[in-house]
Design a protein around this motif. Structure first.
Motif, mmCIF file in Angstrom:
data_model
loop_
_atom_site.group_PDB
_atom_site.id
_atom_site.type_symbol
_atom_site.label_atom_id
_atom_site.label_comp_id
_atom_site.label_asym_id
_atom_site.label_seq_id
_atom_site.Cartn_x
_atom_site.Cartn_y
_atom_site.Cartn_z
ATOM 1 N N CYS A 1 0.820 -1.210 0.000
ATOM 2 C CA CYS A 1 0.000 0.000 0.000
ATOM 3 C C CYS A 1 0.854 1.260 0.000
ATOM 4 C CB CYS A 1 -0.903 0.009 1.233
ATOM 5 S SG CYS A 1 -2.055 -1.380 1.309
ATOM 6 N N SER A 2 2.049 1.167 0.532
ATOM 7 C CA SER A 2 2.961 2.311 0.541
ATOM 8 C C SER A 2 4.383 1.793 0.592
ATOM 9 C CB SER A 2 2.694 3.229 1.743
ATOM 10 O OG SER A 2 3.121 2.596 2.936
ATOM 11 N N ASP A 3 5.321 2.682 0.307
ATOM 12 C CA ASP A 3 6.732 2.349 0.357
ATOM 13 C C ASP A 3 7.306 3.035 1.591
ATOM 14 O OD1 ASP A 3 9.523 1.985 -0.241
ATOM 15 O OD2 ASP A 3 8.914 1.677 -2.325
ATOM 16 N N SER A 4 7.815 2.265 2.543
ATOM 17 C CA SER A 4 8.267 2.851 3.798
ATOM 18 C C SER A 4 9.772 2.720 3.962
ATOM 19 C CB SER A 4 7.563 2.178 4.986
ATOM 20 O OG SER A 4 7.963 0.826 5.111
ATOM 21 N N HIS A 5 10.332 3.645 4.727
ATOM 22 C CA HIS A 5 11.746 3.594 5.063
ATOM 23 C C HIS A 5 11.954 4.209 6.435
ATOM 24 C CE1 HIS A 5 11.280 7.669 3.487
ATOM 25 N NE2 HIS A 5 12.426 8.002 4.054
ATOM 26 N N SER A 6 13.133 4.007 6.994
ATOM 27 C CA SER A 6 13.485 4.575 8.294
ATOM 28 C C SER A 6 14.467 5.716 8.087
ATOM 29 C CB SER A 6 14.118 3.516 9.199
ATOM 30 O OG SER A 6 13.245 2.423 9.385
ATOM 31 N N CYS A 7 14.449 6.670 9.010
ATOM 32 C CA CYS A 7 15.362 7.799 8.886
ATOM 33 C C CYS A 7 15.642 8.411 10.252
ATOM 34 C CB CYS A 7 14.774 8.857 7.949
ATOM 35 S SG CYS A 7 15.914 10.210 7.583
ATOM 36 N N TYR A 8 16.918 8.563 10.562
ATOM 37 C CA TYR A 8 17.362 9.233 11.777
ATOM 38 C C TYR A 8 18.389 10.285 11.385
ATOM 39 C CZ TYR A 8 15.186 5.351 14.304
ATOM 40 O OH TYR A 8 14.299 4.438 14.788
ATOM 41 N N TYR A 9 18.569 11.274 12.244
ATOM 42 C CA TYR A 9 19.520 12.337 11.926
ATOM 43 C C TYR A 9 20.963 11.960 12.268
ATOM 44 C CZ TYR A 9 15.531 15.570 11.507
ATOM 45 O OH TYR A 9 14.370 16.192 11.126
ATOM 46 N N VAL A 10 21.168 11.424 13.471
ATOM 47 C CA VAL A 10 22.529 11.260 13.990
ATOM 48 C C VAL A 10 22.672 9.928 14.714
ATOM 49 C CG1 VAL A 10 23.018 13.730 14.230
ATOM 50 C CG2 VAL A 10 21.816 12.525 16.079
ATOM 51 N N ASN A 11 23.900 9.570 15.022
ATOM 52 C CA ASN A 11 24.212 8.383 15.809
ATOM 53 C C ASN A 11 24.080 8.731 17.289
ATOM 54 O OD1 ASN A 11 25.438 6.234 17.192
ATOM 55 N ND2 ASN A 11 26.952 5.891 15.594
ATOM 56 N N GLY A 12 23.225 8.003 17.995
ATOM 57 C CA GLY A 12 22.980 8.314 19.393
ATOM 58 C C GLY A 12 24.183 8.147 20.295
ATOM 59 N N TYR B 1 19.725 7.308 15.877
ATOM 60 C CA TYR B 1 19.621 5.851 15.816
ATOM 61 C C TYR B 1 20.492 5.214 16.895
ATOM 62 C CZ TYR B 1 23.958 6.081 12.985
ATOM 63 O OH TYR B 1 25.216 6.319 12.525
ATOM 64 N N GLY B 2 20.354 3.914 17.047
ATOM 65 C CA GLY B 2 21.069 3.221 18.117
ATOM 66 C C GLY B 2 20.366 3.345 19.453
ATOM 67 N N GLY B 3 19.049 3.546 19.420
ATOM 68 C CA GLY B 3 18.292 3.666 20.668
ATOM 69 C C GLY B 3 18.146 5.081 21.168
ATOM 70 N N GLY B 4 18.612 6.060 20.375
ATOM 71 C CA GLY B 4 18.505 7.442 20.792
ATOM 72 C C GLY B 4 19.743 7.902 21.538
ATOM 73 N N ALA B 5 19.777 9.178 21.858
ATOM 74 C CA ALA B 5 20.893 9.779 22.606
ATOM 75 C C ALA B 5 20.417 10.085 24.019
ATOM 76 C CB ALA B 5 21.372 11.053 21.913
ATOM 77 N N LEU B 6 20.934 9.371 24.983
ATOM 78 C CA LEU B 6 20.535 9.545 26.376
ATOM 79 C C LEU B 6 20.792 10.977 26.822
ATOM 80 C CD1 LEU B 6 19.464 8.089 28.903
ATOM 81 C CD2 LEU B 6 21.841 7.626 29.537
ATOM 82 N N GLY B 7 19.786 11.580 27.431
ATOM 83 C CA GLY B 7 19.914 12.954 27.895
ATOM 84 C C GLY B 7 19.650 13.995 26.840
ATOM 85 N N LEU B 8 19.371 13.548 25.599
ATOM 86 C CA LEU B 8 19.041 14.464 24.517
ATOM 87 C C LEU B 8 17.733 14.058 23.836
ATOM 88 C CD1 LEU B 8 22.595 14.924 22.919
ATOM 89 C CD2 LEU B 8 21.360 16.579 24.330
ATOM 90 N N SER B 9 17.649 12.799 23.382
ATOM 91 C CA SER B 9 16.460 12.333 22.664
ATOM 92 C C SER B 9 15.218 12.297 23.550
ATOM 93 C CB SER B 9 16.710 10.938 22.082
ATOM 94 O OG SER B 9 17.704 10.991 21.078
#
Length: 527
Positions: free
Chosen positions: A276-287, A333-341
């Motif tokens: 039904c749609s074309d999906s992808h993942s996207c993050y800005y930085v490495n956590g 990505y990588g579970g987020g950045a602790l204390g920031l995300s």
């Protein structure tokens, strides 16, 4: 997704001058004002994009089911109250653990009296309200939990269906795509077993096959190309077509992670008519190695446009007109950045992604995650809403699906603006909402033209509970100076804006973000 609305008559284009006056946050008496004049064009007559009403959607990571007792957290009244307020939305159950999960009916993992959980909390039994003591025990165990198991039983499916139904969200269940035959084709036997159970319970849901196939070789030593993925999706669609309940169910994928260079080729699987749609993942930085400055860097935020346009172009080549989703996304990505995300500063990335993603042509954006897993959640381990939750809630309340055009020349990149029709459930036709953020440490003042200046304005200004740079890493947020927190497990606070009379300008405080709703804009595109 790329629909444009043509209005009768000539297009009404409004041009006005924006004067941004900056004040350094320094000692009293220090006069370092800086004037910056910008020309801003608004077209209030044409809808340039129209997103799905469920544009802002959420995910639950499959790791929550790796020990099934944690699925009982979804019975929490507090979580259900918070989630229901985000409807309409999709609820995606998937993520990294998705491709290691195997449906094992009546598995030994289900809670019983020997593990400290009551017998009535078993698969197939009617949901009961979660007791306070069990909720507390689950929260404590979840914080210490390590991912070990990969099996799930009917309990996981029952809890997800009950939770999504009660919350008014549309469930998308992620199936394991790493179950492979000797010829590398997808082995559907386990999925068939799950589908049969779901159909027997008449659970209405959509499906996804696999998560980030670009990482299969690293995770499991298996390589799958776009052609094979397309065959796998067609195979799953054939299985669904044999079901009276699921013959028209949604099927989404391939959810390629950070698609670029050779990994973009995996998007070829999206040309399958099964999807039904074309999906992808996207993050800005490495956590693991990001910084506070990254979260406020306009150049980092602008990378979303580069990545998204690459995907949109590829999908348009392979399957013209197919909707494109961000099936999983957050700040790092990588579970987020602790204390920031999980703090106030994350809101700049989140609101910019919503504004820019809609303008570029994404139809749905799914936030990783609603709760659990990493540090990019909307609800923390104590089941309290974090700043990005409140931002998401305001977005749902104020922003409509129609995207309007706003552009300027020579704009200061630390002041970012997006424009939509206002949500018609909250405002009358013709009203517009300006999404804005001020990434800098200086106050910004925007002068308005006569047409907008004559409109009453509902203002929603989000700031940290601590002003200045020190507050950027706070886990609390204020709306118009009032700290946001739940009244009780069943009650959210009042989120009314500060209604201001017509004026010639609006102000954007330093390190703030929010929404201005112009009630009498009389935008023809929103009528």
């Amino acid at each position: 997704m790329k629909e444009k609305t043509d209005e009768e008559g000539a297009a009404l284009v409004i041009t006005f001058k924006v004067c941004v006056v900056f004040h350094l946050l320094g000692p009293v008496g220090l006069d370092l004002d800086l004037d910056l004049d910008l020309d801003l064009d608004l077209d209030l007559s044409t809808v340039v994009r129209r997103v799905d009403p469920r544009f802002l959607s959420v995910t639950i990571d499959a790791s929550l089911a790796s020990q099934e007792r944690f699925m009982l957290l979804l019975r929490s009244q507090r979580i259900r109250t918070l989630t229901k307020a985000l409807s309409p939305a999709f609820l995606r159950f998937g993520g990294t653990r998705q491709d290691f999960m195997v449906f094992s009916p009546q598995s030994s993992q289900q809670p019983d009296s020997t593990s400290g959980y009551p017998r009535e909390l078993r698969p197939g039994r009617p949901p009961v309200e979660l007791s306070w003591w069990l909720e507390q025990k689950l929260k404590e165990d979840w914080i210490q939990h390590q991912l070990l198991s990969v099996c799930f039983s009917e309990l996981t499916v029952d809890e997800l269906n009950s939770f999504s139904s009660c919350s008014g969200l549309d469930l998308i269940f992620g199936l394991n795509a790493l179950l492979r035959n000797t010829d590398n084709s997808w082995n559907s036997s386990n999925a068939r077993s799950l589908l049969q159970y779901c159909e027997s319970k008449q659970y209405k849901m959509s499906w996804e096959l696999g998560n980030e196939p670009n990482s299969y070789e690293k995770k499991a030593g298996i390589r799958v190309d776009g052609y094979q993925l397309g065959l796998d999706f067609s195979h799953l669609r054939k299985i669904l077509s044999e079901s009276k309940l699921y013959r028209d169910a949604g099927l989404y994928g391939p959810d390629v992670g950070q698609p670029h260079s050779h990994r973009v080729d995996l998007l070829k699987s999206g040309q399958s008519s099964a999807l039904c749609s074309d999906s992808h993942s996207c993050y800005y930085v490495n956590g693991r190695d990001t910084s506070l400055d990254d979260f406020l860097d306009p150049e980092v935020l602008d990378t979303l446009a580069v990545k998204t346009n690459e995907v949109l172009e590829k999908v348009e080549q392979e399957s013209p007109g197919k909707a494109v989703w961000l099936g999983e996304t957050s700040s790092a990505y990588g579970g987020g950045a602790l204390g920031l995300s999980d703090t106030f500063v994350s809101g700049f990335m989140w609101l910019d992604k919503l504004g820019l993603g809609a303008r570029l042509g994404l139809e749905v954006v799914m936030r990783q995650v609603l709760l659990g897993s990493g540090s990019y959640h909307l609800i923390d381990d104590n089941l309290d809403p974090l700043p990005d939750y409140w931002l998401s809630l305001l977005y749902k309340k104020l922003v409509g699906p129609e995207v309007l055009n706003v552009s300027d020349s020579g704009r200061n990149k630390r002041v970012r603006l997006y424009l939509h029709c206002a949500n018609r459930k909250s405002y009358a036709r013709g009203a517009v909402v300006l999404l804005w953020m001020n990434l800098g440490r200086k106050l910004a003042r925007i002068s308005l033209p006569d047409l907008i200046a004559n409109s009453t304005v509902d203002t929603f200004v989000l700031q940290s509970d601590q002003l200045g740079e020190e507050g950027l890493e706070s886990r609390s947020v204020q709306l118009n100076g009032v700290l946001l927190k739940m009244v009780d497990d069943k009650t959210l606070p009042d989120l009314s804006g500060a209604r201001l009379p017509a004026a010639g300008h609006v102000k954007l405080p330093a390190y703030s973000l929010g929404f201005f709703v112009f009630l009498e804009a009389r935008a023809s595109a929103c009528s």
